[in-house]
Design a protein around this motif. Structure first.
Motif, PDB file in Angstrom:
ATOM      1  N   ALA A 139     -52.996   0.520 -68.741  1.00  0.00           N
ATOM      2  CA  ALA A 139     -53.532  -0.832 -68.579  1.00  0.00           C
ATOM      3  C   ALA A 139     -52.696  -1.835 -69.365  1.00  0.00           C
ATOM      4  N   TYR A 140     -52.308  -1.462 -70.585  1.00  0.00           N
ATOM      5  CA  TYR A 140     -51.468  -2.357 -71.389  1.00  0.00           C
ATOM      6  C   TYR A 140     -50.130  -2.607 -70.697  1.00  0.00           C
ATOM      7  N   ASN A 141     -49.525  -1.559 -70.167  1.00  0.00           N
ATOM      8  CA  ASN A 141     -48.219  -1.705 -69.529  1.00  0.00           C
ATOM      9  C   ASN A 141     -48.304  -2.547 -68.257  1.00  0.00           C
ATOM     10  N   TRP A 142     -49.383  -2.384 -67.502  1.00  0.00           N
ATOM     11  CA  TRP A 142     -49.580  -3.223 -66.329  1.00  0.00           C
ATOM     12  C   TRP A 142     -49.778  -4.681 -66.754  1.00  0.00           C
ATOM     13  N   ARG A 164     -29.922 -13.623 -74.869  1.00  0.00           N
ATOM     14  CA  ARG A 164     -30.045 -12.182 -74.628  1.00  0.00           C
ATOM     15  C   ARG A 164     -31.381 -11.632 -75.094  1.00  0.00           C
ATOM     16  N   ALA A 165     -31.824 -12.074 -76.271  1.00  0.00           N
ATOM     17  CA  ALA A 165     -33.075 -11.535 -76.811  1.00  0.00           C
ATOM     18  C   ALA A 165     -34.252 -11.910 -75.920  1.00  0.00           C
ATOM     19  N   GLY A 166     -34.303 -13.159 -75.499  1.00  0.00           N
ATOM     20  CA  GLY A 166     -35.383 -13.580 -74.619  1.00  0.00           C
ATOM     21  C   GLY A 166     -35.300 -12.908 -73.267  1.00  0.00           C
ATOM     22  N   TYR A 167     -34.087 -12.782 -72.751  1.00  0.00           N
ATOM     23  CA  TYR A 167     -33.877 -12.075 -71.477  1.00  0.00           C
ATOM     24  C   TYR A 167     -34.437 -10.662 -71.561  1.00  0.00           C
ATOM     25  N   GLN A 168     -34.121  -9.970 -72.643  1.00  0.00           N
ATOM     26  CA  GLN A 168     -34.499  -8.565 -72.757  1.00  0.00           C
ATOM     27  C   GLN A 168     -36.016  -8.388 -72.761  1.00  0.00           C
ATOM     28  N   VAL A 169     -36.714  -9.235 -73.509  1.00  0.00           N
ATOM     29  CA  VAL A 169     -38.171  -9.132 -73.570  1.00  0.00           C
ATOM     30  C   VAL A 169     -38.789  -9.384 -72.197  1.00  0.00           C
ATOM     31  N   LEU A 170     -38.340 -10.435 -71.533  1.00  0.00           N
ATOM     32  CA  LEU A 170     -38.920 -10.781 -70.240  1.00  0.00           C
ATOM     33  C   LEU A 170     -38.519  -9.782 -69.164  1.00  0.00           C
ATOM     34  N   ARG A 171     -37.269  -9.350 -69.177  1.00  0.00           N
ATOM     35  CA  ARG A 171     -36.801  -8.410 -68.154  1.00  0.00           C
ATOM     36  C   ARG A 171     -37.542  -7.083 -68.256  1.00  0.00           C
ATOM     37  N   ARG A 172     -37.808  -6.652 -69.461  1.00  0.00           N
ATOM     38  CA  ARG A 172     -38.541  -5.399 -69.623  1.00  0.00           C
ATOM     39  C   ARG A 172     -39.968  -5.523 -69.112  1.00  0.00           C
ATOM     40  N   GLY A 173     -40.497  -6.744 -69.112  1.00  0.00           N
ATOM     41  CA  GLY A 173     -41.811  -6.942 -68.532  1.00  0.00           C
ATOM     42  C   GLY A 173     -41.779  -6.947 -67.022  1.00  0.00           C
ATOM     43  N   THR A 174     -40.926  -7.785 -66.441  1.00  0.00           N
ATOM     44  CA  THR A 174     -40.912  -7.935 -64.985  1.00  0.00           C
ATOM     45  C   THR A 174     -40.373  -6.698 -64.275  1.00  0.00           C
ATOM     46  N   ALA A 175     -39.607  -5.871 -64.980  1.00  0.00           N
ATOM     47  CA  ALA A 175     -39.068  -4.657 -64.350  1.00  0.00           C
ATOM     48  C   ALA A 175     -40.139  -3.601 -64.102  1.00  0.00           C
ATOM     49  N   ALA A 176     -41.241  -3.662 -64.837  1.00  0.00           N
ATOM     50  CA  ALA A 176     -42.386  -2.759 -64.635  1.00  0.00           C
ATOM     51  C   ALA A 176     -42.074  -1.298 -64.918  1.00  0.00           C
ATOM     52  N   MET A 177     -41.009  -1.026 -65.638  1.00  0.00           N
ATOM     53  CA  MET A 177     -40.588   0.364 -65.790  1.00  0.00           C
ATOM     54  C   MET A 177     -41.580   1.206 -66.590  1.00  0.00           C
ATOM     55  N   LEU A 205     -34.793   7.222 -75.356  1.00  0.00           N
ATOM     56  CA  LEU A 205     -34.437   7.705 -74.021  1.00  0.00           C
ATOM     57  C   LEU A 205     -35.223   6.950 -72.960  1.00  0.00           C
ATOM     58  N   ARG A 206     -36.514   6.759 -73.196  1.00  0.00           N
ATOM     59  CA  ARG A 206     -37.339   6.034 -72.228  1.00  0.00           C
ATOM     60  C   ARG A 206     -36.859   4.598 -72.064  1.00  0.00           C
ATOM     61  N   GLN A 207     -36.498   3.952 -73.186  1.00  0.00           N
ATOM     62  CA  GLN A 207     -36.044   2.564 -73.089  1.00  0.00           C
ATOM     63  C   GLN A 207     -34.725   2.449 -72.337  1.00  0.00           C
ATOM     64  N   LEU A 208     -33.837   3.383 -72.572  1.00  0.00           N
ATOM     65  CA  LEU A 208     -32.557   3.353 -71.858  1.00  0.00           C
ATOM     66  C   LEU A 208     -32.752   3.624 -70.369  1.00  0.00           C
ATOM     67  N   ALA A 209     -33.621   4.579 -70.056  1.00  0.00           N
ATOM     68  CA  ALA A 209     -33.894   4.872 -68.644  1.00  0.00           C
ATOM     69  C   ALA A 209     -34.515   3.669 -67.951  1.00  0.00           C
TER      70      ALA A 209
END
Length: 315
Positions: A139-142, A164-177, A205-209
């Motif tokens: 639920a948190y990840n969604w 880059r820092a802002g990109y990374q935070v937002l991209r990790r959210g919208t990517a839904a990985m 490993l999970r973050q890189l994947a």
């Protein structure tokens, strides 16, 4: 332009045999929840959504693969509704996402909204039979994924380009990985012990994947995103950083992705030491390794799919 064919991937990709079965169920799901006017439209078929699920979760059973295919379809179709004018109006995007977040916490979906009924169906099927701890994490990840869309919309109209820092935070959210990786456990019907799930080696490993597909996707989607004003793309950030051409920026992004792949291999190979140091029982080691295998299998499968899909070849 450079693309993911330049990556050397040490992990093999495999494909489920249940693709035809999942395709029929996925079409029926799109009919019940009409996110598309025509679920058999050739353009959507050209994306090979079911094949992404089959490559990403090759060991899933027939019905589990159908659930995975429905999830893949939802991610793409939900994201695409923000590609037009709506995606530049954060005050309108936020209520849409807030209603879906409410569904995670027990609210009833609006029966007149295909997006809400589709999401409610996916969430109900996803949590079925899973323990409370997994459900809370999922639920948190969604929520992270959904709540990132208003910020992405705001970024499109902001006079300040992302760093880059802002990109990374937002991209990790919208990517839904993270939600995609939660499904490794759900489709396999197991739960990773907390001590190993949150161990620094497996977390890295999970973050890189998760991050590698975002980089290759940024390269793939750059020709489509740049003209419509999207800014949350690493190629664009590298161009500003280096004052270089798009071709050069793509090469830099792919070189970064390759280094991340090499680091992933090192971390993956070091997992047996982690299991031993944690004193995991045999069954715990098996479960943890299934999860790690799922991470690298998804990575290899996604890169194979991304190279062939028509999704990033269409205007």
């Amino acid at each position: 332009m450079s693309d993911d064919t330049s990556l050397q991937i040490p992990f093999p990709h495999r494909r489920s045999d249940h693709g035809p079965y999942a395709t029929e169920l996925h079409r029926a799901w799109l009919t019940r929840h009409p996110l598309l006017p025509d679920p058999t439209h050739p353009s959507y078929a050209h994306w090979d959504v079911v094949d992404l699920a089959a490559l990403g979760y090759p060991d899933a059973g027939p019905d589990e693969l159908a659930l995975a295919a429905d999830l893949m379809g939802f991610y793409f179709l939900f994201d695409d509704q923000f590609d037009g004018p709506l995606g530049r109006r954060p005050t309108e995007v936020a209520p849409i996402c807030d209603r879906l977040i409410a569904v995670l916490h027990g609210a009833q979906a609006d029966r007149g909204s295909p997006v809400e009924t589709a999401f409610a169906d996916l969430w109900e099927r996803s949590v079925q039979g899973m323990p409370a701890r997994w459900q809370a994490r999922a639920a948190y990840n969604w929520e992270y994924y959904l709540a990132s869309h208003p910020a992405e919309a705001a970024g499109r109209i902001s006079p300040r380009p992302p760093d880059r820092a802002g990109y990374q935070v937002l991209r990790r959210g919208t990517a839904a990985m993270e939600t995609i990786f939660d499904m490794i456990e759900r489709l396999g019907r197991f739960e990773v012990p907390p001590a190993v799930l949150h161990h620094p080696v497996l977390r890295q490993l999970r973050q890189l994947a998760a991050d590698i597909p975002s980089l290759t996707n940024d390269v793939r989607s750059f020709p489509l995103e740049a003209p419509r004003g999207d800014v949350n793309n690493l190629v664009m950030i590298v161009r500003r950083e280096r004052d270089c051409s798009a071709e050069e920026a793509c090469a830099v992004v792919m070189a970064e992705a390759q280094l991340m792949v090499e680091r992933s291999r090192e971390l993956y190979q070091g997992l047996p030491d982690v299991y031993r140091e944690l004193g995991l029982a045999r069954v715990e080691r098996i479960v943890a390794q299934r999860y790690a295998d799922g991470l690298v299998t998804w990575l290899a499968g996604y890169l194979s799919w991304e190279r062939r899909t028509g999704r990033y070849q269409e205007a």
